[in-house]
Design an enzyme around this catalytic site. Structure first.
Site, PDB file in Angstrom:
ATOM      1  N   LEU A 149       0.670  -2.070   3.043  1.00  0.00           N
ATOM      2  CA  LEU A 149       1.639  -1.836   1.975  1.00  0.00           C
ATOM      3  C   LEU A 149       0.885  -2.074   0.677  1.00  0.00           C
ATOM      4  O   LEU A 149       0.172  -3.088   0.560  1.00  0.00           O
ATOM      5  CB  LEU A 149       2.830  -2.789   2.072  1.00  0.00           C
ATOM      6  CG  LEU A 149       3.881  -2.509   3.161  1.00  0.00           C
ATOM      7  CD1 LEU A 149       4.891  -3.647   3.215  1.00  0.00           C
ATOM      8  CD2 LEU A 149       4.578  -1.184   2.931  1.00  0.00           C
ATOM      9  N   ASP A 150       1.019  -1.187  -0.298  1.00  0.00           N
ATOM     10  CA  ASP A 150       0.272  -1.370  -1.536  1.00  0.00           C
ATOM     11  C   ASP A 150       0.846  -2.541  -2.335  1.00  0.00           C
ATOM     12  O   ASP A 150       1.888  -3.107  -2.004  1.00  0.00           O
ATOM     13  CB  ASP A 150       0.211  -0.084  -2.365  1.00  0.00           C
ATOM     14  CG  ASP A 150       1.579   0.406  -2.816  1.00  0.00           C
ATOM     15  OD1 ASP A 150       2.429  -0.427  -3.177  1.00  0.00           O
ATOM     16  OD2 ASP A 150       1.793   1.635  -2.826  1.00  0.00           O
ATOM     17  N   LYS A 151       0.139  -2.916  -3.387  1.00  0.00           N
ATOM     18  CA  LYS A 151       0.487  -4.117  -4.150  1.00  0.00           C
ATOM     19  C   LYS A 151       1.926  -4.077  -4.661  1.00  0.00           C
ATOM     20  O   LYS A 151       2.619  -5.098  -4.668  1.00  0.00           O
ATOM     21  CB  LYS A 151      -0.485  -4.279  -5.316  1.00  0.00           C
ATOM     22  CG  LYS A 151      -0.226  -5.516  -6.175  1.00  0.00           C
ATOM     23  CD  LYS A 151      -1.195  -5.586  -7.350  1.00  0.00           C
ATOM     24  CE  LYS A 151      -0.879  -6.784  -8.228  1.00  0.00           C
ATOM     25  NZ  LYS A 151      -1.749  -6.849  -9.428  1.00  0.00           N
TER      26      LYS A 151
ATOM     27  N   SER B  94       4.451  -2.527  -3.372  1.00  0.00           N
ATOM     28  CA  SER B  94       5.446  -2.356  -2.313  1.00  0.00           C
ATOM     29  C   SER B  94       5.718  -3.681  -1.620  1.00  0.00           C
ATOM     30  O   SER B  94       4.941  -4.626  -1.706  1.00  0.00           O
ATOM     31  CB  SER B  94       4.965  -1.312  -1.309  1.00  0.00           C
ATOM     32  OG  SER B  94       4.769  -0.055  -1.942  1.00  0.00           O
TER      33      SER B  94
ATOM     34  N   ARG C  81      -0.105   5.883   0.498  1.00  0.00           N
ATOM     35  CA  ARG C  81       0.874   6.015  -0.595  1.00  0.00           C
ATOM     36  C   ARG C  81       1.706   7.290  -0.440  1.00  0.00           C
ATOM     37  O   ARG C  81       2.040   7.962  -1.417  1.00  0.00           O
ATOM     38  CB  ARG C  81       0.158   5.998  -1.942  1.00  0.00           C
ATOM     39  CG  ARG C  81      -0.558   4.682  -2.223  1.00  0.00           C
ATOM     40  CD  ARG C  81      -1.376   4.735  -3.502  1.00  0.00           C
ATOM     41  NE  ARG C  81      -0.542   4.963  -4.669  1.00  0.00           N
ATOM     42  CZ  ARG C  81       0.108   4.019  -5.347  1.00  0.00           C
ATOM     43  NH1 ARG C  81       0.022   2.766  -4.951  1.00  0.00           N
ATOM     44  NH2 ARG C  81       0.820   4.305  -6.405  1.00  0.00           N
TER      45      ARG C  81
END
Length: 238
Positions: free
Chosen positions: A107-109, A111, A192
């Site tokens: 999960l990106d920063k 999210s 993403r």
């Protein structure tokens, strides 16, 4: 009689839940790993499950499989360490006596939500397989009020950056005067993907929360908290 499977030394350390293959290769190159009593510097040196592997004087046998679920807070990066000094998801495990574990997917920063961890690379590979892995469900706050046509377009998909981006399903959860929450289900994993898909329709993401992977849901797990998956839950993901 079948022979025991053979794996390179770095891979064997990863399969035993000791560390990642990258870290194992670094340890091996540094002379920290011995096999059957002698130092080995070749990460591809063949081993079997019975091979005695020692790191820094400690024998490393296979750990029991560990499968964890974290409710990832927004603002943490999904990596073991960060060259820019940012907080990582491993902060959530401070003080826990766990074997080496790695994120299962990312999960990106910006999210948040459900993020799995395990020391079992075979299990992790099955979860993240783009063809056969389980669906992933997200609740996404967007800066518009989407109509049926837009929701259908998200499922139809769009070509962006040389890839076809699409949702498996998309539906409106609730809306206000200026923004709305959508439930978006992905049947494949791309970097993403939701942000890129929505951006192709000039839609900005205000919040993105992963709420489920296959049948496993966040439930009422507090943000930043984690729990073990039961063996039945781990098997349910296939």
């Amino acid at each position: 009689m079948s022979k025991a499977p053979r794996h390179g030394l770095a891979r064997a350390l990863s399969r035993r839940g000791v560390c990642s293959r990258k870290v194992a290769a670094e340890w091996i190159a540094a002379g920290r790993v011995s096999v059957d009593g002698r130092v080995v510097r070749d990460p591809e040196f063949p081993t079997t499950p019975e091979t005695v592997i020692v790191v820094d004087g400690d024998a490393r046998r296979e750990h029991a499989p560990v499968h964890l679920l974290l409710n990832k807070p927004r603002g943490l990066v999904t990596t073991t360490s960060d060259e820019h000094g940012r907080d990582t998801v491993y902060r959530c495990f401070d003080g826990a006596e766990l074997p080496w574990i790695a994120p299962v997917g990312r999960l990106d920063k910006a999210s948040e939500g459900l993020l799995l961890f395990s020391n079992d690379p075979r299990w992790a590979a099955r979860i993240t397989d783009p063809e056969t892995g389980p669906d992933k469900t997200y609740h996404v706050q967007v800066d518009t009020i989407p109509g049926d046509a837009l929701l259908a377009a998200l499922v139809e998909g769009v070509d962006a950056d040389g890839a076809r981006l699409r949702a498996k399903s998309a539906r409106l959860l609730r809306s206000g005067t200026k923004n709305a929450w959508l439930e978006i289900v992905l049947g494949e994993g791309r970097n993403r993907q939701i942000r890129r898909l929505l951006s192709a329709f000039d839609i900005s993401v205000l919040r993105l929360v992963r709420t489920a992977i296959g049948p496993i849901t966040l439930g009422d797990l507090p943000k930043g908290a984690w729990r073990h998956l039961s063996s039945a839950e781990a098997e349910e993901l296939f």
